[in-house]
Design a protein around this motif. Structure first.
Motif, PDB file in Angstrom:
ATOM      1  N   TRP A   1       0.862  -1.168  -0.191  1.00  0.00           N
ATOM      2  CA  TRP A   1       0.160   0.043  -0.153  1.00  0.00           C
ATOM      3  C   TRP A   1       0.982   1.513  -0.064  1.00  0.00           C
ATOM      4  CZ3 TRP A   1      -4.248  -0.750   4.540  1.00  0.00           C
ATOM      5  CH2 TRP A   1      -4.817  -2.108   4.167  1.00  0.00           C
TER       6      TRP A   1
ATOM      7  N   ALA B   1      18.645 -16.548  -9.655  1.00  0.00           N
ATOM      8  CA  ALA B   1      18.205 -17.128  -8.581  1.00  0.00           C
ATOM      9  C   ALA B   1      19.342 -17.999  -7.752  1.00  0.00           C
ATOM     10  CB  ALA B   1      17.078 -18.161  -8.899  1.00  0.00           C
ATOM     11  N   VAL B   2      19.079 -17.714  -6.599  1.00  0.00           N
ATOM     12  CA  VAL B   2      20.056 -18.566  -5.683  1.00  0.00           C
ATOM     13  C   VAL B   2      19.441 -19.943  -5.394  1.00  0.00           C
ATOM     14  CG1 VAL B   2      21.393 -18.620  -3.483  1.00  0.00           C
ATOM     15  CG2 VAL B   2      21.215 -16.485  -4.473  1.00  0.00           C
TER      16      VAL B   2
HETATM   17  C1  LIG Z   1      -0.720  -6.062  -0.499  1.00  0.00           C
HETATM   18  C2  LIG Z   1       0.332  -5.661   0.397  1.00  0.00           C
HETATM   19  C3  LIG Z   1       0.346  -4.690   1.190  1.00  0.00           C
HETATM   20  C4  LIG Z   1       1.164  -3.965   2.032  1.00  0.00           C
HETATM   21  N1  LIG Z   1       1.061  -2.849   2.699  1.00  0.00           N
HETATM   22  C5  LIG Z   1       2.038  -2.523   3.411  1.00  0.00           C
HETATM   23  C6  LIG Z   1       2.500  -0.973   4.006  1.00  0.00           C
HETATM   24  O1  LIG Z   1       1.413  -0.332   3.389  1.00  0.00           O
HETATM   25  N2  LIG Z   1       3.208  -0.578   4.569  1.00  0.00           N
HETATM   26  C7  LIG Z   1       4.405  -1.666   4.875  1.00  0.00           C
HETATM   27  O2  LIG Z   1       5.157  -1.012   5.821  1.00  0.00           O
HETATM   28  N3  LIG Z   1       4.461  -2.933   4.490  1.00  0.00           N
HETATM   29  C8  LIG Z   1       3.197  -3.187   3.821  1.00  0.00           C
HETATM   30  N4  LIG Z   1       3.285  -4.542   3.217  1.00  0.00           N
HETATM   31  C9  LIG Z   1       4.458  -5.465   3.630  1.00  0.00           C
HETATM   32  C10 LIG Z   1       5.734  -5.020   2.809  1.00  0.00           C
HETATM   33  O3  LIG Z   1       5.412  -4.876   1.444  1.00  0.00           O
HETATM   34  C11 LIG Z   1       6.582  -6.493   3.159  1.00  0.00           C
HETATM   35  O4  LIG Z   1       6.653  -6.481   4.481  1.00  0.00           O
HETATM   36  C12 LIG Z   1       8.084  -6.006   2.777  1.00  0.00           C
HETATM   37  O5  LIG Z   1       8.094  -5.503   1.301  1.00  0.00           O
HETATM   38  C13 LIG Z   1       8.878  -7.135   2.678  1.00  0.00           C
HETATM   39  O6  LIG Z   1       9.890  -6.795   2.139  1.00  0.00           O
HETATM   40  P1  LIG Z   1      11.209  -8.106   1.890  1.00  0.00           P
HETATM   41  O7  LIG Z   1      12.482  -7.496   1.101  1.00  0.00           O
HETATM   42  O8  LIG Z   1      11.489  -8.708   3.062  1.00  0.00           O
HETATM   43  O9  LIG Z   1      10.335  -9.266   0.792  1.00  0.00           O
HETATM   44  P2  LIG Z   1       9.974  -9.038  -0.840  1.00  0.00           P
HETATM   45  O10 LIG Z   1       9.606  -7.672  -1.111  1.00  0.00           O
HETATM   46  O11 LIG Z   1       8.956 -10.011  -0.700  1.00  0.00           O
HETATM   47  O12 LIG Z   1      11.560  -9.659  -1.436  1.00  0.00           O
HETATM   48  C14 LIG Z   1      11.867 -10.789  -1.504  1.00  0.00           C
HETATM   49  C15 LIG Z   1      12.714 -10.819  -2.689  1.00  0.00           C
HETATM   50  O13 LIG Z   1      13.485 -12.018  -2.566  1.00  0.00           O
HETATM   51  C16 LIG Z   1      13.311 -12.646  -3.903  1.00  0.00           C
HETATM   52  N5  LIG Z   1      13.878 -14.201  -3.763  1.00  0.00           N
HETATM   53  C17 LIG Z   1      13.034 -15.043  -3.043  1.00  0.00           C
HETATM   54  N6  LIG Z   1      14.015 -16.485  -3.178  1.00  0.00           N
HETATM   55  C18 LIG Z   1      14.916 -16.076  -4.056  1.00  0.00           C
HETATM   56  C19 LIG Z   1      16.245 -16.653  -4.483  1.00  0.00           C
HETATM   57  N7  LIG Z   1      16.192 -18.233  -4.121  1.00  0.00           N
HETATM   58  N8  LIG Z   1      16.957 -16.243  -5.132  1.00  0.00           N
HETATM   59  C20 LIG Z   1      16.955 -14.918  -5.500  1.00  0.00           C
HETATM   60  N9  LIG Z   1      15.846 -14.168  -5.050  1.00  0.00           N
HETATM   61  C21 LIG Z   1      14.914 -14.599  -4.437  1.00  0.00           C
HETATM   62  C22 LIG Z   1      12.021 -12.649  -4.426  1.00  0.00           C
HETATM   63  O14 LIG Z   1      11.850 -12.720  -5.790  1.00  0.00           O
HETATM   64  C23 LIG Z   1      11.632 -11.233  -3.919  1.00  0.00           C
HETATM   65  O15 LIG Z   1      11.804 -10.074  -4.794  1.00  0.00           O
HETATM   66  C24 LIG Z   1       2.151  -4.835   2.454  1.00  0.00           C
HETATM   67  C25 LIG Z   1       2.315  -6.125   1.671  1.00  0.00           C
HETATM   68  C26 LIG Z   1       1.492  -6.519   0.685  1.00  0.00           C
HETATM   69  C27 LIG Z   1       1.707  -7.983  -0.228  1.00  0.00           C
END
Ligand SMILES: Cc1cc2nc3c(=O)[nH]c(=O)nc-3n(C[C@H](O)[C@H](O)[C@H](O)COP(=O)(O)OP(=O)(O)OC[C@H]3O[C@@H](n4cnc5c(N)ncnc54)[C@H](O)[C@@H]3O)c2cc1C
Length: 421
Positions: A40, A164-165
Protein backbone atom coordinates in the motif's frame (compact mmCIF):
# COMPACT_ATOMS: atom_id res chain seq x y z
CA UNK A 1 26.01 -12.07 -0.27
CA UNK A 2 22.30 -11.22 -0.13
CA UNK A 3 19.42 -13.36 -1.42
CA UNK A 4 16.42 -11.22 -2.40
CA UNK A 5 15.94 -7.79 -3.96
CA UNK A 6 13.04 -6.54 -1.86
CA UNK A 7 13.23 -3.45 0.35
CA UNK A 8 15.09 -5.42 3.04
CA UNK A 9 17.75 -6.86 0.75
CA UNK A 10 18.44 -3.64 -1.17
CA UNK A 11 18.50 -1.46 1.97
CA UNK A 12 20.97 -3.84 3.60
CA UNK A 13 23.08 -3.81 0.43
CA UNK A 14 23.07 -0.01 0.40
CA UNK A 15 24.17 0.32 4.03
CA UNK A 16 26.88 -2.34 3.61
CA UNK A 17 28.22 -0.88 0.36
CA UNK A 18 28.44 2.58 1.93
CA UNK A 19 30.66 1.07 4.61
CA UNK A 20 32.93 -0.32 1.91
CA UNK A 21 31.80 -3.94 2.37
CA UNK A 22 31.87 -6.13 -0.77
CA UNK A 23 28.24 -7.02 -1.49
CA UNK A 24 26.56 -9.14 -4.13
CA UNK A 25 22.76 -9.25 -4.16
CA UNK A 26 20.94 -11.87 -6.23
CA UNK A 27 17.27 -11.43 -7.13
CA UNK A 28 15.50 -14.23 -9.00
CA UNK A 29 13.15 -11.82 -10.79
CA UNK A 30 13.32 -8.05 -10.72
CA UNK A 31 13.88 -5.60 -7.85
CA UNK A 32 10.67 -5.12 -5.82
CA UNK A 33 8.82 -7.61 -8.04
CA UNK A 34 7.09 -9.17 -5.04
CA UNK A 35 5.86 -7.63 -1.74
CA UNK A 36 8.09 -4.55 -1.85
CA UNK A 37 6.52 -3.33 -5.09
CA UNK A 38 2.94 -4.44 -4.34
CA UNK A 39 2.22 -2.91 -0.97
CA UNK A 40 0.00 0.00 0.00
CA UNK A 41 2.96 2.33 0.51
CA UNK A 42 2.31 3.23 4.13
CA UNK A 43 5.31 4.19 6.24
CA UNK A 44 3.83 4.01 9.69
CA UNK A 45 5.07 3.87 13.24
CA UNK A 46 1.52 3.89 14.60
CA UNK A 47 0.21 0.60 15.92
CA UNK A 48 3.56 -1.21 15.83
CA UNK A 49 4.63 -3.85 18.26
CA UNK A 50 6.86 -2.33 20.95
CA UNK A 51 9.77 -4.54 19.79
CA UNK A 52 9.77 -2.78 16.41
CA UNK A 53 9.61 0.78 17.72
CA UNK A 54 13.33 1.72 17.80
CA UNK A 55 13.80 0.29 14.29
CA UNK A 56 10.75 1.96 12.73
CA UNK A 57 11.60 5.31 14.31
CA UNK A 58 15.11 5.04 12.86
CA UNK A 59 13.52 4.05 9.55
CA UNK A 60 11.42 7.25 9.52
CA UNK A 61 14.62 9.24 10.09
CA UNK A 62 16.15 7.50 7.07
CA UNK A 63 13.05 8.01 4.88
CA UNK A 64 13.02 11.76 5.58
CA UNK A 65 16.40 12.31 3.91
CA UNK A 66 16.48 9.23 1.67
CA UNK A 67 15.76 11.02 -1.60
CA UNK A 68 18.54 13.52 -0.89
CA UNK A 69 20.94 10.79 0.28
CA UNK A 70 20.48 8.62 -2.81
CA UNK A 71 19.80 11.43 -5.28
CA UNK A 72 16.50 9.93 -6.48
CA UNK A 73 12.84 10.43 -5.65
CA UNK A 74 11.16 7.68 -3.62
CA UNK A 75 7.81 9.44 -3.22
CA UNK A 76 8.18 9.91 0.53
CA UNK A 77 5.75 12.40 2.10
CA UNK A 78 5.11 12.93 5.78
CA UNK A 79 1.32 12.84 5.51
CA UNK A 80 0.50 11.19 8.85
CA UNK A 81 -1.51 8.09 9.59
CA UNK A 82 -5.06 7.85 10.92
CA UNK A 83 -6.89 4.85 12.37
CA UNK A 84 -10.53 5.92 12.34
CA UNK A 85 -13.01 4.30 14.72
CA UNK A 86 -16.71 3.80 14.09
CA UNK A 87 -17.51 2.65 17.62
CA UNK A 88 -16.36 3.33 21.17
CA UNK A 89 -15.00 -0.21 21.34
CA UNK A 90 -12.83 0.39 18.28
CA UNK A 91 -11.64 3.67 19.74
CA UNK A 92 -10.71 1.96 23.03
CA UNK A 93 -8.96 -0.73 21.06
CA UNK A 94 -6.80 1.78 19.15
CA UNK A 95 -6.25 3.81 22.32
CA UNK A 96 -4.72 0.78 24.03
CA UNK A 97 -1.63 1.43 21.92
CA UNK A 98 -1.07 4.96 23.24
CA UNK A 99 1.20 3.92 26.16
CA UNK A 100 3.61 2.39 23.60
CA UNK A 101 3.64 5.68 21.68
CA UNK A 102 4.23 7.63 24.87
CA UNK A 103 7.04 5.36 26.00
CA UNK A 104 8.84 6.05 22.72
CA UNK A 105 8.10 9.78 22.63
CA UNK A 106 5.93 9.48 19.51
CA UNK A 107 3.44 12.20 18.56
CA UNK A 108 0.41 9.84 18.39
CA UNK A 109 -2.77 11.37 19.80
CA UNK A 110 -6.46 10.67 20.10
CA UNK A 111 -8.51 12.76 17.68
CA UNK A 112 -12.20 13.61 17.92
CA UNK A 113 -14.84 12.83 15.30
CA UNK A 114 -14.63 16.45 14.09
CA UNK A 115 -10.86 16.23 13.68
CA UNK A 116 -11.24 12.99 11.72
CA UNK A 117 -13.72 14.79 9.45
CA UNK A 118 -11.13 17.55 8.90
CA UNK A 119 -8.49 14.98 7.97
CA UNK A 120 -10.87 13.11 5.64
CA UNK A 121 -13.18 15.84 4.37
CA UNK A 122 -14.38 13.88 1.36
CA UNK A 123 -15.82 10.90 3.26
CA UNK A 124 -19.46 10.18 4.07
CA UNK A 125 -18.63 7.95 7.05
CA UNK A 126 -19.26 9.35 10.52
CA UNK A 127 -16.40 8.28 12.72
CA UNK A 128 -16.42 8.58 16.52
CA UNK A 129 -12.77 9.56 16.52
CA UNK A 130 -9.46 7.84 16.06
CA UNK A 131 -5.75 7.90 16.72
CA UNK A 132 -3.42 9.93 14.55
CA UNK A 133 0.36 10.14 14.16
CA UNK A 134 1.39 13.21 12.20
CA UNK A 135 5.03 12.09 11.85
CA UNK A 136 4.04 8.97 9.88
CA UNK A 137 4.14 9.02 6.11
CA UNK A 138 4.00 7.21 2.81
CA UNK A 139 6.25 6.45 -0.14
CA UNK A 140 5.86 4.95 -3.60
CA UNK A 141 6.66 1.22 -3.62
CA UNK A 142 7.35 1.12 -7.36
CA UNK A 143 10.05 3.75 -6.87
CA UNK A 144 11.65 3.12 -3.47
CA UNK A 145 13.40 -0.28 -3.59
CA UNK A 146 14.60 0.11 -7.22
CA UNK A 147 16.04 3.54 -6.35
CA UNK A 148 17.79 2.16 -3.25
CA UNK A 149 19.16 -0.73 -5.34
CA UNK A 150 20.61 1.74 -7.86
CA UNK A 151 22.15 3.72 -4.98
CA UNK A 152 23.69 0.52 -3.58
CA UNK A 153 25.07 -0.22 -7.00
CA UNK A 154 26.59 3.28 -7.29
CA UNK A 155 28.20 2.69 -3.87
CA UNK A 156 29.87 -0.47 -5.18
CA UNK A 157 27.36 -3.31 -4.61
CA UNK A 158 26.75 -5.82 -7.41
CA UNK A 159 23.01 -6.15 -7.95
CA UNK A 160 22.19 -9.19 -10.09
CA UNK A 161 18.61 -9.62 -11.29
CA UNK A 162 17.08 -12.68 -12.99
CA UNK A 163 19.60 -14.62 -10.93
CA UNK A 164 18.12 -17.17 -8.54
CA UNK A 165 20.08 -18.59 -5.66
CA UNK A 166 19.53 -22.35 -5.63
CA UNK A 167 21.26 -23.21 -2.40
CA UNK A 168 24.22 -22.93 -0.08
CA UNK A 169 27.46 -24.90 0.18
CA UNK A 170 29.19 -25.52 3.49
CA UNK A 171 32.64 -26.39 4.70
CA UNK A 172 33.36 -27.54 8.25
CA UNK A 173 29.75 -26.78 9.17
CA UNK A 174 29.89 -23.13 8.03
CA UNK A 175 28.64 -21.34 4.93
CA UNK A 176 31.33 -21.42 2.26
CA UNK A 177 29.44 -20.46 -0.94
CA UNK A 178 26.07 -19.90 -2.56
CA UNK A 179 25.07 -21.65 -5.75
CA UNK A 180 23.20 -19.49 -8.23
CA UNK A 181 21.69 -20.52 -11.55
CA UNK A 182 24.78 -19.02 -13.22
CA UNK A 183 27.44 -20.49 -10.98
CA UNK A 184 28.94 -20.51 -7.51
CA UNK A 185 29.91 -17.47 -5.44
CA UNK A 186 32.38 -18.06 -2.61
CA UNK A 187 31.30 -16.33 0.59
CA UNK A 188 31.31 -16.94 4.32
CA UNK A 189 28.27 -14.76 5.02
CA UNK A 190 24.81 -15.04 3.44
CA UNK A 191 21.72 -13.01 4.22
CA UNK A 192 18.48 -14.69 3.23
CA UNK A 193 15.99 -11.86 2.69
CA UNK A 194 13.81 -13.93 0.39
CA UNK A 195 10.40 -12.73 1.57
CA UNK A 196 7.70 -15.34 1.05
CA UNK A 197 10.31 -17.90 -0.08
CA UNK A 198 12.42 -17.81 3.05
CA UNK A 199 10.78 -20.69 4.92
CA UNK A 200 11.15 -23.00 1.92
CA UNK A 201 14.79 -21.97 1.38
CA UNK A 202 15.56 -22.49 5.07
CA UNK A 203 13.80 -25.87 5.18
CA UNK A 204 16.14 -27.14 2.47
CA UNK A 205 18.96 -26.36 4.94
CA UNK A 206 17.16 -28.00 7.91
CA UNK A 207 16.38 -24.63 9.46
CA UNK A 208 12.74 -24.65 10.64
CA UNK A 209 11.09 -21.27 10.12
CA UNK A 210 7.34 -20.90 10.61
CA UNK A 211 5.95 -18.68 7.86
CA UNK A 212 2.57 -18.50 6.13
CA UNK A 213 1.13 -16.05 3.62
CA UNK A 214 -2.15 -14.19 3.22
CA UNK A 215 -3.18 -12.59 -0.06
CA UNK A 216 -4.41 -9.03 -0.39
CA UNK A 217 -5.91 -7.27 -3.42
CA UNK A 218 -5.09 -3.58 -4.05
CA UNK A 219 -6.32 -1.09 -6.64
CA UNK A 220 -4.82 2.10 -7.99
CA UNK A 221 -7.27 4.68 -9.23
CA UNK A 222 -6.81 7.34 -11.85
CA UNK A 223 -5.90 10.78 -10.46
CA UNK A 224 -8.84 12.37 -8.64
CA UNK A 225 -9.93 15.19 -6.37
CA UNK A 226 -8.26 15.42 -2.97
CA UNK A 227 -10.62 13.84 -0.39
CA UNK A 228 -8.16 13.22 2.43
CA UNK A 229 -4.85 14.54 3.69
CA UNK A 230 -3.45 11.45 5.42
CA UNK A 231 -3.29 7.63 5.16
CA UNK A 232 -6.65 6.39 6.46
CA UNK A 233 -7.44 2.98 7.90
CA UNK A 234 -10.70 1.76 9.37
CA UNK A 235 -12.46 -1.55 9.64
CA UNK A 236 -13.29 -1.65 5.93
CA UNK A 237 -10.84 0.50 4.02
CA UNK A 238 -7.15 1.32 3.72
CA UNK A 239 -6.62 4.33 1.46
CA UNK A 240 -3.92 6.86 0.66
CA UNK A 241 -3.46 9.46 -2.03
CA UNK A 242 -0.51 8.67 -4.25
CA UNK A 243 2.10 11.11 -5.45
CA UNK A 244 0.44 11.06 -8.91
CA UNK A 245 -2.93 12.16 -7.49
CA UNK A 246 -4.56 8.73 -7.75
CA UNK A 247 -5.47 6.57 -4.75
CA UNK A 248 -4.22 3.20 -3.55
CA UNK A 249 -7.25 1.52 -2.04
CA UNK A 250 -7.75 -1.87 -0.42
CA UNK A 251 -10.31 -3.53 1.75
CA UNK A 252 -8.57 -3.47 5.12
CA UNK A 253 -9.97 -6.79 6.32
CA UNK A 254 -10.42 -8.77 3.09
CA UNK A 255 -7.51 -11.19 3.13
CA UNK A 256 -7.31 -14.72 1.85
CA UNK A 257 -5.20 -17.66 2.82
CA UNK A 258 -4.82 -20.49 0.33
CA UNK A 259 -4.45 -23.65 2.39
CA UNK A 260 -1.18 -25.44 1.66
CA UNK A 261 0.62 -28.31 3.44
CA UNK A 262 2.56 -25.69 5.47
CA UNK A 263 -0.78 -24.48 6.86
CA UNK A 264 -1.11 -27.81 8.70
CA UNK A 265 2.57 -27.89 9.69
CA UNK A 266 2.35 -24.45 11.31
CA UNK A 267 -1.38 -24.20 12.17
CA UNK A 268 -0.99 -24.54 15.93
CA UNK A 269 1.48 -21.66 16.08
CA UNK A 270 -0.75 -19.36 14.03
CA UNK A 271 -4.09 -19.78 15.75
CA UNK A 272 -3.78 -16.61 17.83
CA UNK A 273 -2.36 -14.54 14.97
CA UNK A 274 -5.14 -15.53 12.61
CA UNK A 275 -7.77 -14.79 15.23
CA UNK A 276 -6.36 -11.40 16.27
CA UNK A 277 -4.60 -9.96 13.26
CA UNK A 278 -6.31 -11.59 10.35
CA UNK A 279 -9.80 -12.09 11.76
CA UNK A 280 -11.34 -11.58 8.34
CA UNK A 281 -9.10 -14.07 6.52
CA UNK A 282 -11.03 -16.24 4.08
CA UNK A 283 -9.67 -19.73 3.57
CA UNK A 284 -9.57 -21.45 0.21
CA UNK A 285 -8.01 -24.61 -1.12
CA UNK A 286 -6.89 -25.07 -4.69
CA UNK A 287 -3.90 -25.35 -6.96
CA UNK A 288 -1.53 -23.87 -4.38
CA UNK A 289 -2.01 -26.96 -2.18
CA UNK A 290 -0.99 -29.32 -4.95
CA UNK A 291 1.91 -27.08 -6.02
CA UNK A 292 3.39 -27.05 -2.52
CA UNK A 293 2.64 -30.74 -2.03
CA UNK A 294 4.67 -31.55 -5.13
CA UNK A 295 7.51 -29.22 -4.15
CA UNK A 296 10.56 -31.27 -3.19
CA UNK A 297 12.02 -30.54 0.23
CA UNK A 298 15.47 -30.42 -1.36
CA UNK A 299 16.52 -30.04 -4.96
CA UNK A 300 19.70 -30.47 -6.97
CA UNK A 301 21.85 -27.38 -7.18
CA UNK A 302 22.96 -28.13 -10.76
CA UNK A 303 19.43 -28.14 -12.23
CA UNK A 304 16.56 -25.69 -12.42
CA UNK A 305 15.28 -24.89 -8.91
CA UNK A 306 11.79 -23.81 -7.73
CA UNK A 307 13.04 -20.20 -7.66
CA UNK A 308 13.62 -20.13 -11.40
CA UNK A 309 10.25 -21.73 -12.09
CA UNK A 310 8.45 -18.80 -10.42
CA UNK A 311 10.50 -15.70 -11.17
CA UNK A 312 7.87 -13.37 -9.73
CA UNK A 313 5.10 -14.37 -7.34
CA UNK A 314 2.21 -12.68 -9.10
CA UNK A 315 -1.12 -13.83 -7.64
CA UNK A 316 -4.28 -12.79 -9.42
CA UNK A 317 -6.28 -10.00 -7.83
CA UNK A 318 -9.78 -11.14 -6.87
CA UNK A 319 -12.50 -9.68 -9.14
CA UNK A 320 -14.89 -9.77 -6.15
CA UNK A 321 -12.45 -7.77 -4.05
CA UNK A 322 -11.98 -5.23 -6.86
CA UNK A 323 -15.75 -4.82 -7.24
CA UNK A 324 -16.08 -4.40 -3.46
CA UNK A 325 -13.37 -1.73 -3.40
CA UNK A 326 -15.01 0.15 -6.29
CA UNK A 327 -18.36 0.08 -4.47
CA UNK A 328 -16.71 1.27 -1.26
CA UNK A 329 -15.07 4.21 -3.07
CA UNK A 330 -18.40 5.21 -4.64
CA UNK A 331 -20.32 5.04 -1.36
CA UNK A 332 -17.71 6.39 1.00
CA UNK A 333 -16.10 9.06 -1.14
CA UNK A 334 -18.85 10.53 -3.36
CA UNK A 335 -16.45 13.02 -4.94
CA UNK A 336 -14.51 10.03 -6.29
CA UNK A 337 -17.60 8.13 -7.44
CA UNK A 338 -17.04 6.49 -10.81
CA UNK A 339 -13.29 7.18 -10.74
CA UNK A 340 -11.46 4.84 -13.10
CA UNK A 341 -9.44 1.92 -11.80
CA UNK A 342 -6.05 2.24 -13.49
CA UNK A 343 -4.66 -1.04 -12.19
CA UNK A 344 -5.40 -3.85 -9.74
CA UNK A 345 -2.96 -6.36 -8.33
CA UNK A 346 -2.52 -8.85 -5.51
CA UNK A 347 0.36 -9.63 -3.21
CA UNK A 348 1.20 -12.45 -0.85
CA UNK A 349 1.95 -11.01 2.59
CA UNK A 350 4.27 -13.32 4.47
CA UNK A 351 3.97 -13.42 8.22
CA UNK A 352 5.42 -15.08 11.30
CA UNK A 353 3.25 -16.50 14.11
CA UNK A 354 3.68 -13.36 16.27
CA UNK A 355 3.59 -10.96 13.27
CA UNK A 356 7.06 -9.64 14.14
CA UNK A 357 10.18 -10.16 11.96
CA UNK A 358 12.90 -12.77 12.30
CA UNK A 359 16.39 -11.25 12.08
CA UNK A 360 18.99 -13.73 13.22
CA UNK A 361 21.84 -16.05 12.39
CA UNK A 362 20.83 -19.71 12.04
CA UNK A 363 22.02 -21.65 15.07
CA UNK A 364 22.86 -24.78 13.09
CA UNK A 365 24.57 -22.99 10.19
CA UNK A 366 27.08 -20.28 11.12
CA UNK A 367 27.33 -17.59 8.45
CA UNK A 368 23.70 -18.03 7.34
CA UNK A 369 21.61 -15.03 8.42
CA UNK A 370 17.86 -14.61 8.00
CA UNK A 371 15.78 -11.41 7.69
CA UNK A 372 12.16 -12.12 7.00
CA UNK A 373 8.61 -12.08 8.39
CA UNK A 374 8.13 -8.33 8.14
CA UNK A 375 4.50 -9.34 8.20
CA UNK A 376 2.44 -6.81 6.29
CA UNK A 377 4.33 -3.78 7.56
CA UNK A 378 7.86 -4.27 6.25
CA UNK A 379 7.94 -1.56 3.60
CA UNK A 380 8.02 1.30 6.09
CA UNK A 381 10.52 -0.36 8.36
CA UNK A 382 12.63 -1.67 5.45
CA UNK A 383 15.36 1.02 5.43
CA UNK A 384 15.65 0.87 9.24
CA UNK A 385 15.81 -2.92 9.09
CA UNK A 386 18.49 -2.69 6.39
CA UNK A 387 20.62 -0.47 8.60
CA UNK A 388 20.21 -2.77 11.61
CA UNK A 389 20.92 -5.91 9.54
CA UNK A 390 24.06 -4.32 8.05
CA UNK A 391 25.13 -3.68 11.65
CA UNK A 392 24.43 -7.32 12.56
CA UNK A 393 26.47 -8.58 9.60
CA UNK A 394 29.44 -6.34 10.37
CA UNK A 395 29.26 -6.92 14.11
CA UNK A 396 28.63 -3.23 14.82
CA UNK A 397 24.87 -3.25 15.27
CA UNK A 398 22.32 -2.87 18.01
CA UNK A 399 20.75 -5.70 20.01
CA UNK A 400 18.34 -7.65 17.78
CA UNK A 401 17.62 -10.49 20.21
CA UNK A 402 13.89 -9.67 20.22
CA UNK A 403 13.86 -10.90 16.61
CA UNK A 404 15.63 -14.21 17.27
CA UNK A 405 14.26 -17.27 15.50
CA UNK A 406 14.44 -19.44 18.63
CA UNK A 407 11.51 -17.53 20.21
CA UNK A 408 9.17 -19.87 18.34
CA UNK A 409 10.78 -22.97 19.81
CA UNK A 410 11.96 -22.09 23.31
CA UNK A 411 8.66 -22.98 24.99
CA UNK A 412 7.95 -19.39 26.11
CA UNK A 413 4.45 -18.06 25.35
CA UNK A 414 4.34 -16.03 22.13
CA UNK A 415 3.97 -12.27 22.48
CA UNK A 416 1.60 -11.40 19.68
CA UNK A 417 2.09 -8.10 17.84
CA UNK A 418 -0.13 -5.64 19.70
CA UNK A 419 -1.68 -4.15 16.55
CA UNK A 420 -0.42 -4.71 13.04
CA UNK A 421 -2.98 -2.42 11.45
C1 LIG B 1 -0.82 -6.12 -0.45
C2 LIG B 1 0.26 -5.71 0.51
C3 LIG B 1 0.14 -4.51 1.22
C4 LIG B 1 1.15 -4.12 2.11
N1 LIG B 1 1.11 -2.87 2.65
C5 LIG B 1 2.15 -2.41 3.38
C6 LIG B 1 2.22 -1.07 3.81
O1 LIG B 1 1.35 -0.25 3.49
N2 LIG B 1 3.26 -0.67 4.58
C7 LIG B 1 4.25 -1.54 4.93
O2 LIG B 1 5.15 -1.13 5.68
N3 LIG B 1 4.28 -2.82 4.47
C8 LIG B 1 3.26 -3.26 3.70
N4 LIG B 1 3.27 -4.55 3.22
C9 LIG B 1 4.35 -5.45 3.60
C10 LIG B 1 5.64 -5.17 2.86
O3 LIG B 1 5.40 -5.04 1.48
C11 LIG B 1 6.62 -6.32 3.12
O4 LIG B 1 6.72 -6.58 4.51
C12 LIG B 1 8.01 -5.99 2.62
O5 LIG B 1 7.97 -5.50 1.29
C13 LIG B 1 8.90 -7.21 2.69
O6 LIG B 1 10.13 -6.92 2.07
P1 LIG B 1 11.19 -8.07 1.84
O7 LIG B 1 12.37 -7.45 1.22
O8 LIG B 1 11.37 -8.82 3.12
O9 LIG B 1 10.47 -9.13 0.88
P2 LIG B 1 10.05 -9.05 -0.68
O10 LIG B 1 9.72 -7.69 -1.10
O11 LIG B 1 9.02 -10.11 -0.87
O12 LIG B 1 11.40 -9.47 -1.42
C14 LIG B 1 11.93 -10.77 -1.38
C15 LIG B 1 12.61 -11.01 -2.71
O13 LIG B 1 13.39 -12.21 -2.64
C16 LIG B 1 13.40 -12.78 -3.94
N5 LIG B 1 13.81 -14.18 -3.80
C17 LIG B 1 13.18 -15.17 -3.13
N6 LIG B 1 13.88 -16.31 -3.20
C18 LIG B 1 14.97 -16.05 -3.95
C19 LIG B 1 16.07 -16.85 -4.38
N7 LIG B 1 16.20 -18.14 -4.05
N8 LIG B 1 17.03 -16.25 -5.16
C20 LIG B 1 16.94 -14.93 -5.48
N9 LIG B 1 15.90 -14.15 -5.12
C21 LIG B 1 14.94 -14.70 -4.34
C22 LIG B 1 11.96 -12.59 -4.41
O14 LIG B 1 11.86 -12.68 -5.81
C23 LIG B 1 11.62 -11.21 -3.86
O15 LIG B 1 11.81 -10.20 -4.82
C24 LIG B 1 2.27 -4.98 2.33
C25 LIG B 1 2.39 -6.16 1.62
C26 LIG B 1 1.42 -6.53 0.69
C27 LIG B 1 1.61 -7.78 -0.13
Amino acid sequence: MIIGGGIVGVSTAWFLARQGVDVILCEKGHIAGEQSGRNWGWVRQQGRDAREMPMIMESLRIWRTLAEDIGEDVGFMQTGCLYAARTDDELDNYGAWLPTAKEHGLDTRVVSGDEVADLVPGATAKWKGGIYTASDGQAEPHKAAPAIARAASRSGASILTSCAVRGVETQAGRVSAVVTEFGTIKTSVVLCAAGAWTSMFCRSLDIPLPQLTVRGTVVRTMPGEQVLSTCVWDHDVGIRRRQDGGYNVAHSSFLEHAIVPSTFRFARRYLRAFRQEFGGVRLSIGREFVDEWRMPRRWRLDAQSPFEKTRVLDPRPRPRAIAGIQKMIDERFPRLAGIGIAEAWAGEVETTPDVVPVIDEAENLPGFFIATGLSGHGFGIGPGAGKAIAGMLTGTGTDLSEFRLSRFFDGMPLRLNEKAG
